[in-house]
Design a protein around this motif. Structure first.
Motif, mmCIF file in Angstrom:
data_model
loop_
_atom_site.group_PDB
_atom_site.id
_atom_site.type_symbol
_atom_site.label_atom_id
_atom_site.label_comp_id
_atom_site.label_asym_id
_atom_site.label_seq_id
_atom_site.Cartn_x
_atom_site.Cartn_y
_atom_site.Cartn_z
ATOM 1 N N ILE A 1 1.481 10.461 8.675
ATOM 2 C CA ILE A 1 1.568 11.434 9.671
ATOM 3 C C ILE A 1 0.966 12.962 7.941
ATOM 4 N N MET A 2 1.237 12.525 7.358
ATOM 5 C CA MET A 2 1.190 13.655 6.134
ATOM 6 C C MET A 2 0.678 12.941 4.598
ATOM 7 N N ASP A 3 -0.661 13.710 4.452
ATOM 8 C CA ASP A 3 -1.248 13.230 3.557
ATOM 9 C C ASP A 3 -0.789 13.668 2.335
ATOM 10 N N ASP A 4 -1.343 13.459 0.323
ATOM 11 C CA ASP A 4 -0.808 13.878 -0.638
ATOM 12 C C ASP A 4 -0.112 14.760 -0.903
ATOM 13 N N ASN A 5 -0.670 16.251 -0.489
ATOM 14 C CA ASN A 5 -0.317 17.303 -0.675
ATOM 15 C C ASN A 5 1.021 17.654 0.584
ATOM 16 N N GLN A 6 1.006 17.242 1.522
ATOM 17 C CA GLN A 6 2.022 17.196 2.486
ATOM 18 C C GLN A 6 3.340 16.712 1.855
ATOM 19 N N LEU A 7 3.227 15.493 0.907
ATOM 20 C CA LEU A 7 4.038 14.925 0.918
ATOM 21 C C LEU A 7 5.119 15.235 -0.467
ATOM 22 N N LEU A 8 3.944 15.475 -1.230
ATOM 23 C CA LEU A 8 4.403 16.717 -1.967
ATOM 24 C C LEU A 8 5.578 17.696 -1.893
ATOM 25 N N GLY B 1 0.688 -0.950 -0.361
ATOM 26 C CA GLY B 1 -0.352 0.391 -0.254
ATOM 27 C C GLY B 1 0.825 1.721 -0.028
ATOM 28 N N TYR B 2 2.011 1.003 0.802
ATOM 29 C CA TYR B 2 2.601 2.432 1.318
ATOM 30 C C TYR B 2 3.584 2.349 -0.246
ATOM 31 N N ALA B 3 4.254 1.817 -0.771
ATOM 32 C CA ALA B 3 4.209 2.144 -2.356
ATOM 33 C C ALA B 3 3.452 2.291 -3.043
ATOM 34 N N ILE B 4 2.282 2.009 -3.431
ATOM 35 C CA ILE B 4 1.272 2.282 -4.256
ATOM 36 C C ILE B 4 0.612 3.432 -4.055
ATOM 37 N N ARG B 5 1.039 4.215 -2.998
ATOM 38 C CA ARG B 5 0.487 5.356 -2.337
ATOM 39 C C ARG B 5 1.857 6.272 -3.418
ATOM 40 N N LEU B 6 2.815 6.043 -3.289
ATOM 41 C CA LEU B 6 3.894 6.743 -3.000
ATOM 42 C C LEU B 6 3.938 6.664 -4.780
ATOM 43 N N ASN B 7 3.410 5.868 -5.577
ATOM 44 C CA ASN B 7 3.916 5.784 -7.198
ATOM 45 C C ASN B 7 2.575 6.510 -7.744
ATOM 46 N N ARG B 8 1.273 6.903 -6.989
ATOM 47 C CA ARG B 8 0.679 7.656 -7.683
ATOM 48 C C ARG B 8 0.462 8.792 -6.940
ATOM 49 N N VAL B 9 1.047 9.390 -6.195
ATOM 50 C CA VAL B 9 1.188 10.931 -5.729
ATOM 51 C C VAL B 9 2.630 11.365 -6.460
ATOM 52 N N PHE B 10 3.395 10.875 -7.047
ATOM 53 C CA PHE B 10 5.063 11.100 -7.485
ATOM 54 C C PHE B 10 5.242 10.232 -8.558
ATOM 55 N N GLY B 11 4.950 8.864 -9.098
ATOM 56 C CA GLY B 11 4.752 8.327 -10.700
ATOM 57 C C GLY B 11 5.510 9.637 -11.580
ATOM 58 N N SER C 1 12.489 15.460 -12.524
ATOM 59 C CA SER C 1 11.862 17.119 -12.508
ATOM 60 C C SER C 1 13.007 18.170 -12.253
ATOM 61 N N GLU C 2 13.506 19.058 -13.576
ATOM 62 C CA GLU C 2 14.584 19.954 -13.279
ATOM 63 C C GLU C 2 15.951 19.140 -13.895
ATOM 64 N N GLY C 3 15.486 18.205 -14.557
ATOM 65 C CA GLY C 3 16.097 17.487 -15.493
ATOM 66 C C GLY C 3 17.172 16.907 -14.877
ATOM 67 N N VAL C 4 16.065 16.360 -13.970
ATOM 68 C CA VAL C 4 16.632 15.175 -12.993
ATOM 69 C C VAL C 4 15.196 13.833 -12.747
ATOM 70 N N ASN C 5 16.586 12.747 -13.315
ATOM 71 C CA ASN C 5 16.173 11.623 -12.886
ATOM 72 C C ASN C 5 15.445 11.274 -11.819
ATOM 73 N N LEU C 6 14.244 10.503 -11.067
ATOM 74 C CA LEU C 6 14.021 10.117 -9.522
ATOM 75 C C LEU C 6 13.895 8.680 -10.105
ATOM 76 N N ASN C 7 13.835 8.168 -8.859
ATOM 77 C CA ASN C 7 13.431 7.174 -8.131
ATOM 78 C C ASN C 7 13.258 7.515 -7.029
ATOM 79 N N TYR C 8 11.759 6.464 -7.022
ATOM 80 C CA TYR C 8 11.611 6.438 -5.718
ATOM 81 C C TYR C 8 10.706 5.428 -5.275
ATOM 82 N N LYS C 9 11.136 4.963 -3.470
ATOM 83 C CA LYS C 9 10.918 3.834 -2.709
ATOM 84 C C LYS C 9 10.209 4.223 -1.661
ATOM 85 N N VAL C 10 10.117 3.466 -0.773
ATOM 86 C CA VAL C 10 9.324 3.519 0.390
ATOM 87 C C VAL C 10 9.820 2.578 1.535
#
Length: 291
Positions: A119-126, A70-80, A85-94
């Motif tokens: 403790i933080m919602d999607d916008n706060q994580l962003l 669930g954590y990975a699914i949420r992170l990918n949904r929010v940040f996928g 960003s700004e020429g930097v290739n990003l990869n995310y994990k929880v």
């Protein structure tokens, strides 16, 4: 979890690496560092090469959320959508730990702790990740590694005279790793990363008021049961309350300010409905009555 993180609860801190030792700094990483010994030139590519080695070791020795978690699914949904960003290739994990933290590395690796997502919602994580990306884009991550190397490389006279990374012992590489962990961004760098976060939110159409709200959460934590611990760990960072106030001032100036209401936080995988077995219905034949 095989190793416990050293930087526990240090929100908005890049390079919060766990005990980086000589083994993490492999021959490839040493070669990358070796390019910059002479005159201590140290490029983004050098920093990225070292960061990549370190993050691979961390991923291998800490609980990473799998793709169906669930954590990975949420992170990918929010940040996928922000894989670049700004020429930097990003990869995310929880990391499935309860510590409240997130960090980004010079190679574009972003790691978020489950405790933060609790403790933080999607916008706060962003807002939080936007801050971390800011450290990478602003070259703070590269400069932190460079400063650590420049300091530790001079511990041995031979290395300073020859200017070759090969002269540094494994013990000194361990010291270099510790120096990277202990490196702190300046208050100016933290403030600039805060501004990057606000601009990131505004540019992408997110609620900029979440930036203030994220800092308020951090401020409340510093005043709670963990206040003495949080105060010590956040000593190198600007005051969370002031950072929240600064974000509020920017939103007010832009005519966008309104009190932020935290949204529902869901870190569980969506439940897939099990299809019901088809039931056979027998049509009744009715004979037409003759009149």
């Amino acid at each position: 979890m095989k190793k416990r993180f050293i930087a526990i609860g240090v929100l908005f801190m890049t390079f919060s690496f766990t005990q980086i030792n000589a083994q993490i700094l492999s021959d490839k990483a040493m070669g990358a560092l070796g390019k910059g010994v002479s005159g201590f030139t140290f490029s983004d590519a050098d920093a990225a090469a070292l960061a990549k080695q370190a993050i691979e070791e961390m991923d291998a020795n800490n609980p990473v959320a799998g793709p169906t978690d669930g954590y990975a699914i949420r992170l990918n949904r929010v940040f996928g959508k922000h894989a670049s960003s700004e020429g930097v290739n990003l990869n995310y994990k929880v990391y499935l730990v309860k510590d409240i933290n997130a960090f980004a590395c010079a190679d574009g690796s972003v790691r978020v702790f489950a405790g933060l997502m609790d403790i933080m919602d999607d916008n706060q994580l962003l807002a939080v990740i936007g801050h971390e990306i800011g450290h990478v884009v602003n070259h703070d991550s590269r400069d932190a590694v460079k400063a650590a190397y420049k300091k530790e490389a001079l511990l041995d006279a031979a290395s300073s005279q020859s200017g070759k990374i090969e002269t540094i012992t494994k013990s000194q590489l361990g010291v270099l790793g510790s120096a990277m962990i202990d490196s702190k961004h300046s208050r100016k760098q933290e403030s600039q990363a805060d501004s990057f976060s606000y601009d990131f939110m505004k540019k992408n159409g997110y609620d900029v008021n979440a930036v203030e709200s994220a800092f308020r959460i951090l401020q409340n934590l510093s005043q709670g049961a963990e206040s003495s611990f949080m105060t010590k760990m956040m000593s190198s960072h600007p005051d969370s309350g002031k950072r929240a106030d600064d974000a509020k001032k920017r939103a007010t100036k832009d005519g966008l300010y309104k009190e932020y209401v935290q949204q529902k936080i869901v870190n569980t995988a969506p439940v897939t409905a099990t299809p019901k077995a088809a039931t056979k219905t027998t049509a009744k034949k009715t004979a037409a009555k003759k009149k």
